[in-house]
Design a protein around this motif. Sequence first.
Motif, PDB file in Angstrom:
ATOM      1  N   THR A  32       0.823  -1.218   0.000  1.00 37.09           N
ATOM      2  CA  THR A  32       0.000   0.000   0.000  1.00 37.09           C
ATOM      3  C   THR A  32       0.849   1.256   0.000  1.00 37.09           C
ATOM      4  N   SER A  33       1.949   1.241   0.768  1.00 34.94           N
ATOM      5  CA  SER A  33       2.810   2.421   0.852  1.00 34.94           C
ATOM      6  C   SER A  33       3.452   2.726  -0.498  1.00 34.94           C
ATOM      7  N   SER A  34       3.959   1.697  -1.178  1.00 30.75           N
ATOM      8  CA  SER A  34       4.598   1.921  -2.468  1.00 30.75           C
ATOM      9  C   SER A  34       3.596   2.400  -3.508  1.00 30.75           C
ATOM     10  N   ALA A  35       2.375   1.851  -3.443  1.00 37.73           N
ATOM     11  CA  ALA A  35       1.349   2.264  -4.400  1.00 37.73           C
ATOM     12  C   ALA A  35       0.963   3.728  -4.202  1.00 37.73           C
ATOM     13  N   THR A  36       0.741   4.129  -2.954  1.00 39.94           N
ATOM     14  CA  THR A  36       0.298   5.500  -2.707  1.00 39.94           C
ATOM     15  C   THR A  36       1.425   6.513  -2.871  1.00 39.94           C
ATOM     16  N   MET A  37       2.683   6.097  -2.680  1.00 39.95           N
ATOM     17  CA  MET A  37       3.799   7.016  -2.911  1.00 39.95           C
ATOM     18  C   MET A  37       3.831   7.475  -4.362  1.00 39.95           C
ATOM     19  N   LYS A  38       3.441   6.607  -5.269  1.00 43.04           N
ATOM     20  CA  LYS A  38       3.391   6.985  -6.682  1.00 43.04           C
ATOM     21  C   LYS A  38       2.358   8.090  -6.908  1.00 43.04           C
ATOM     22  N   PHE A  39       1.189   7.929  -6.279  1.00 44.71           N
ATOM     23  CA  PHE A  39       0.151   8.954  -6.418  1.00 44.71           C
ATOM     24  C   PHE A  39       0.630  10.289  -5.844  1.00 44.71           C
ATOM     25  N   ARG A  40       1.341  10.246  -4.709  1.00 49.32           N
ATOM     26  CA  ARG A  40       1.819  11.480  -4.089  1.00 49.32           C
ATOM     27  C   ARG A  40       2.834  12.185  -4.976  1.00 49.32           C
ATOM     28  N   LEU A  41       3.765  11.428  -5.504  1.00 54.05           N
ATOM     29  CA  LEU A  41       4.776  12.030  -6.375  1.00 54.05           C
ATOM     30  C   LEU A  41       4.143  12.586  -7.642  1.00 54.05           C
ATOM     31  N   MET A  42       3.137  11.897  -8.159  1.00 54.87           N
ATOM     32  CA  MET A  42       2.438  12.391  -9.342  1.00 54.87           C
ATOM     33  C   MET A  42       1.736  13.712  -9.038  1.00 54.87           C
ATOM     34  N   GLU A  43       1.056  13.800  -7.898  1.00 52.93           N
ATOM     35  CA  GLU A  43       0.370  15.038  -7.531  1.00 52.93           C
ATOM     36  C   GLU A  43       1.379  16.169  -7.284  1.00 52.93           C
ATOM     37  N   LEU A  44       2.476  15.863  -6.607  1.00 51.73           N
ATOM     38  CA  LEU A  44       3.488  16.889  -6.337  1.00 51.73           C
ATOM     39  C   LEU A  44       4.143  17.361  -7.625  1.00 51.73           C
ATOM     40  N   GLY A  58       2.904   2.328   8.197  1.00 54.74           N
ATOM     41  CA  GLY A  58       2.793   2.809   6.824  1.00 54.74           C
ATOM     42  C   GLY A  58       2.999   4.301   6.719  1.00 54.74           C
ATOM     43  N   MET A  59       2.433   5.059   7.654  1.00 55.76           N
ATOM     44  CA  MET A  59       2.582   6.519   7.628  1.00 55.76           C
ATOM     45  C   MET A  59       4.035   6.927   7.833  1.00 55.76           C
ATOM     46  N   MET A  60       4.714   6.321   8.816  1.00 56.74           N
ATOM     47  CA  MET A  60       6.098   6.683   9.088  1.00 56.74           C
ATOM     48  C   MET A  60       7.007   6.270   7.937  1.00 56.74           C
ATOM     49  N   GLN A  61       6.751   5.095   7.388  1.00 56.85           N
ATOM     50  CA  GLN A  61       7.550   4.620   6.257  1.00 56.85           C
ATOM     51  C   GLN A  61       7.379   5.535   5.042  1.00 56.85           C
ATOM     52  N   THR A  62       6.135   5.925   4.780  1.00 59.71           N
ATOM     53  CA  THR A  62       5.855   6.796   3.647  1.00 59.71           C
ATOM     54  C   THR A  62       6.472   8.171   3.846  1.00 59.71           C
ATOM     55  N   LYS A  63       6.380   8.678   5.065  1.00 57.55           N
ATOM     56  CA  LYS A  63       7.006   9.972   5.361  1.00 57.55           C
ATOM     57  C   LYS A  63       8.496   9.934   5.069  1.00 57.55           C
ATOM     58  N   ALA A  64       9.157   8.893   5.543  1.00 57.86           N
ATOM     59  CA  ALA A  64      10.602   8.771   5.351  1.00 57.86           C
ATOM     60  C   ALA A  64      10.940   8.693   3.865  1.00 57.86           C
ATOM     61  N   GLY A  65      10.181   7.901   3.123  1.00 58.42           N
ATOM     62  CA  GLY A  65      10.439   7.746   1.701  1.00 58.42           C
ATOM     63  C   GLY A  65      10.231   9.031   0.920  1.00 58.42           C
ATOM     64  N   ILE A  66       9.077   9.664   1.126  1.00 54.82           N
ATOM     65  CA  ILE A  66       8.762  10.903   0.406  1.00 54.82           C
ATOM     66  C   ILE A  66       9.730  12.014   0.792  1.00 54.82           C
ATOM     67  N   ALA A  67      10.044  12.145   2.082  1.00 56.37           N
ATOM     68  CA  ALA A  67      10.943  13.204   2.550  1.00 56.37           C
ATOM     69  C   ALA A  67      12.322  13.072   1.903  1.00 56.37           C
ATOM     70  N   ASN A  68      12.843  11.856   1.844  1.00 55.55           N
ATOM     71  CA  ASN A  68      14.147  11.635   1.213  1.00 55.55           C
ATOM     72  C   ASN A  68      14.115  11.988  -0.276  1.00 55.55           C
ATOM     73  N   LEU A  69      13.050  11.598  -0.942  1.00 53.98           N
ATOM     74  CA  LEU A  69      12.945  11.866  -2.379  1.00 53.98           C
ATOM     75  C   LEU A  69      12.796  13.360  -2.670  1.00 53.98           C
ATOM     76  N   ILE A  70      11.883  14.013  -1.950  1.00 51.68           N
ATOM     77  CA  ILE A  70      11.631  15.430  -2.207  1.00 51.68           C
ATOM     78  C   ILE A  70      12.832  16.285  -1.822  1.00 51.68           C
ATOM     79  N   LEU A  71      13.560  15.889  -0.789  1.00 50.74           N
ATOM     80  CA  LEU A  71      14.749  16.640  -0.376  1.00 50.74           C
ATOM     81  C   LEU A  71      15.829  16.611  -1.450  1.00 50.74           C
ATOM     82  N   ASN A  72      15.955  15.508  -2.145  1.00 53.31           N
ATOM     83  CA  ASN A  72      17.074  15.320  -3.071  1.00 53.31           C
ATOM     84  C   ASN A  72      16.719  15.408  -4.553  1.00 53.31           C
TER      85      ASN A  72
END
Length: 268
Positions: A73-85, A215-229
Amino acid sequence: MKKECTEFFTRIVTETVQYRETENVHRGDMLNLLIQLKNKSKLDSDDEEEVGKITLNELIAHSFIFLVVGFATSSATMKFRLMELAHHPEIQDRVRKEIKSVLSKHDNKFTYESLSEMKYLEQVINETLRKHPVKGTIMRVVKKDYKVPNMDVVLKKGMHVYIPVLGIHNDPDIYPEPEKFDPDRFTPEAIKARHPYAFLAFGEGPRICIGLRFGMMQTKAGIANLILNYNFTPSGRTKYPIQYSKTSILFSMEGGFWVKIAKINNMN
């Protein structure tokens, strides 16, 4: 599940449990907790409460559902978040500024504390889940007859009920302009003004998602690392507004996930 999948996962978990028990290996993870319940009916950290022993098959089942809930679920929704951002650069910039600001107070390290302080990032995650919930419905079984208030409808005991999460999340009476991506829908004030069951991305009540916090903490860590870099922008192959695949159990994008990614120089 397919027979091959069931056999593979059963073998992996069984061998891991046997190895840990034979070699007396203890790790601070969920599997260690499940092994304790299998062998002792309670957790080592709890001196009193016994919850009853679980079987090896139940241990395997819990491990499997936690993997599905916490990772797929986390990997699936991370795609939607990156697409929206990618399609909302002003929101992406605001998230990046928050991440840098919070990390500067925590020795530039991603920790539980620093991730917990990223409140706007959490708003972005919740708004993505509001607009693109992982599952479009929640399934429940009625435990006793229940008359729906203000309606001539009675839900009978044993009936299967499908709650339309996607419909609730896109109800304009609850979320004005539901097609708009607006993380400010999830400020503390906005959340308090709505019915608590107006947001059902993780379900609610006693059957709420067991992987919610993980899931929330994992997603936060993943998105934060990606958006930062990295900076994300639309690709020529991007389909937006997003269209959902009609063949996937979890919501996924029709035509695949496409964005352009550019490395950011964080030296300044």
